[in-house]
Design an enzyme around this catalytic site. Structure first.
Site, short mmCIF file in Angstrom:
data_model
loop_
_atom_site.label_atom_id
_atom_site.label_comp_id
_atom_site.label_asym_id
_atom_site.label_seq_id
_atom_site.Cartn_x
_atom_site.Cartn_y
_atom_site.Cartn_z
N THR A 237 -4.02 7.49 -13.82
CA THR A 237 -3.45 7.76 -15.15
C THR A 237 -4.42 7.38 -16.26
OG1 THR A 237 -2.35 5.63 -14.94
CG2 THR A 237 -0.99 7.58 -14.58
N SER B 65 -29.57 -8.61 -4.69
CA SER B 65 -28.20 -8.68 -4.18
C SER B 65 -28.22 -9.35 -2.81
CB SER B 65 -27.61 -7.27 -4.04
OG SER B 65 -26.42 -7.33 -3.27
N GLY C 276 -16.57 -0.61 -2.11
CA GLY C 276 -16.01 0.68 -1.71
C GLY C 276 -14.62 0.56 -1.12
N LEU D 55 -11.24 -2.00 -4.82
CA LEU D 55 -11.02 -3.22 -5.59
C LEU D 55 -12.01 -3.32 -6.75
CD1 LEU D 55 -10.41 -5.68 -2.62
CD2 LEU D 55 -8.74 -4.40 -3.97
N SER D 56 -12.71 -2.22 -6.96
CA SER D 56 -13.58 -2.10 -8.13
C SER D 56 -14.74 -3.07 -8.16
CB SER D 56 -12.75 -2.21 -9.39
OG SER D 56 -13.03 -1.10 -10.15
N SER D 57 -15.45 -3.14 -7.06
CA SER D 57 -16.68 -3.93 -7.09
C SER D 57 -17.67 -3.32 -8.06
CB SER D 57 -17.28 -4.04 -5.69
OG SER D 57 -17.74 -2.79 -5.23
N ASP E 279 -10.70 -0.02 -14.73
CA ASP E 279 -11.37 -0.99 -13.85
C ASP E 279 -12.15 -2.03 -14.65
OD1 ASP E 279 -10.33 0.61 -11.94
OD2 ASP E 279 -12.23 1.50 -11.31
#
Ligand code: ADP
Ligand code: MG
Length: 377
Positions: free
Chosen positions: A26, A59, A112, A115-117, A162
């Site tokens: 949405t 990382s 992925g 959960l919006s990493s 997000d």
């Protein structure tokens, strides 16, 4: 290239992932959402280096890093580097205060998995650089520039949810966010004696980016036709089911289904906020099941693995409701489970899922948590 992983960090930023209780897809239709940050997060260490323009980003999740030059922030062929480069590119457009820095990224947030990493990565970087170089960006500026970075460098035409949830969330609350005006209201959430349990399907179908953008286009197609009769409709957020019925003959079945899902989902956000406020947990659960049906049958962004887990939860009377959360095609299902039944539910789901798909799922509780924060080392 010699990598400096163990530099003396000056600043730490904790940047959380998020769940969305209701209001899927949405946000780019300028409607409402009800997300919150969770305890799983990306932790950044930052320090300035001597260089005017050379930066190193490492990382530990991927055991790899790269060097970049602030004067040439072109897109990379390595996916994750683009989230970093995209944010730097947006910040560079707004200020000339950046100079060389080193940064390491550690994370316990699955990537992925819905959960919006990606937003946690973008916003955490923006937040850290804002502090390190005293850029004077507001939280909302960081939210917005991170969203643009995801559009331009990562290629996902995402809405604002997000990034907003990762940065702005408050402990113990969901955020009822109007994605058009960006007005928001924290809604206290107390599900006692229930808990929010996520089941990670461990699948991340690579349809996600292309299908996401296709859904956005389908919604815009619906709006273009609605607008012929209802000029006030600029986004699906402005449309009602009655309006949609009025133009049904002129739109494809697919576009009709997409639009009807969004219109219904947008309503569900308000129903959910009311149910939370009234502490009506049965209704909270029913809304989730109803939403998943829409996600699966009308918006068609689910997959066999998510559908299986949501169906499985229906056979357990200690689960009030469940649905796939996040953009779609896998990731996590969100389940409202009685605290005394969590272990049994997780064990049974793990076994059934293993038998069906030969995949070990991951299960964990999430609690509505605070948004991004930083502290000096
Ligand atoms: P989600 O946002 O649901 O986790 P996305 O596909 O939008 O899924 O974003 C995941 C991507 O974000 C990863 O593939 C990677 O490129 C990047 N990313 C997330 N966390 C990290 C991390 N800890 N280190 C490096 N890159 C990361
Ligand atoms: Mg993402």
């Amino acid at each position: 290239m010699e990598f400096i992983k163990n530099f003396k960090s000056e600043l730490i930023v904790e940047s959380p992932g998020r769940i969305n209780l209701i209001g899927e897809h949405t946000d780019y239709n300028m409607g409402f959402v009800l997300p919150t940050a969770i305890e799983k997060k990306i932790v950044f260490q930052f320090a300035k280096n001597e260089s005017p323009n050379k930066c190193q980003v490492y990382s530990t999740t991927f055991n790899t890093g790269f060097e970049l030059d602030l004067n040439t922030l072109e897109k990379s062929s390595v996916e994750w580097e683009n989230y970093i480069l995209g944010v730097l590119n947006e910040i560079s457009k707004r200020t000339n205060k950046l100079s060389g820095f080193n940064c390491t990224i550690e994370s316990n947030l699955p990537t992925g998995s819905g959960l919006s990493s990606s937003a946690a990565l973008e916003c955490g970087l923006a937040f850290g650089l804002n502090d390190l170089f005293d850029l004077g960006l507001s939280k909302m500026e960081m939210v917005k520039l991170s969203q643009i970075a995801e559009h331009t460098y990562a290629g996902t035409q995402c809405g604002i949810m997000d990034q907003f949830a990762s940065v702005m969330s408050q402990k113990g609350h969901m955020l009822l966010l109007d994605c058009r005006t960006l007005e928001y209201k924290p809604i206290p959430i107390n599900l006692e004696p229930y808990k929010i349990i996520l089941l990670n399907t461990k699948v991340s179908h690579n349809l996600a980016t292309s299908e996401y953008n296709t859904r956005k286009n389908e919604c815009e197609e619906g709006v273009a036709i609605l607008k012929q009769d209802y000029p006030e409709v600029n986004y699906l957020r402005d449309a009602s089911m009655a309006m949609l019925e009025g133009v049904k003959e002129r739109i494809s079945e697919t576009v009709y289904n997409r639009c009807s899902f969004i219109i219904a989902e947008n309503k569900r956000v308000h129903q959910m906020a009311a149910a939370l406020t009234a502490n009506d947990l049965e209704t909270v659960g029913q809304i989730l099941y109803k939403a998943h049906e829409g996600i699966s049958k009308f918006y068609e962004v689910s997959c066999a693995e998510s559908d299986f887990l949501v169906e499985f939860s229906k056979s357990n009377i200690h689960v009030l409701g469940a649905r796939q959360t996040g953009g779609g095609f896998g990731g996590c299902t969100l389940n409202i489970v009685h605290k005394n039944a969590v272990d049994d539910f997780v064990n049974a789901a793990t076994q059934a899922y293993r038998e069906k798909f030969n995949i070990e799922l991951d299960a964990f509780e999430v609690k509505p948590s605070t948004g991004t924060f930083s502290y000096s080392n």
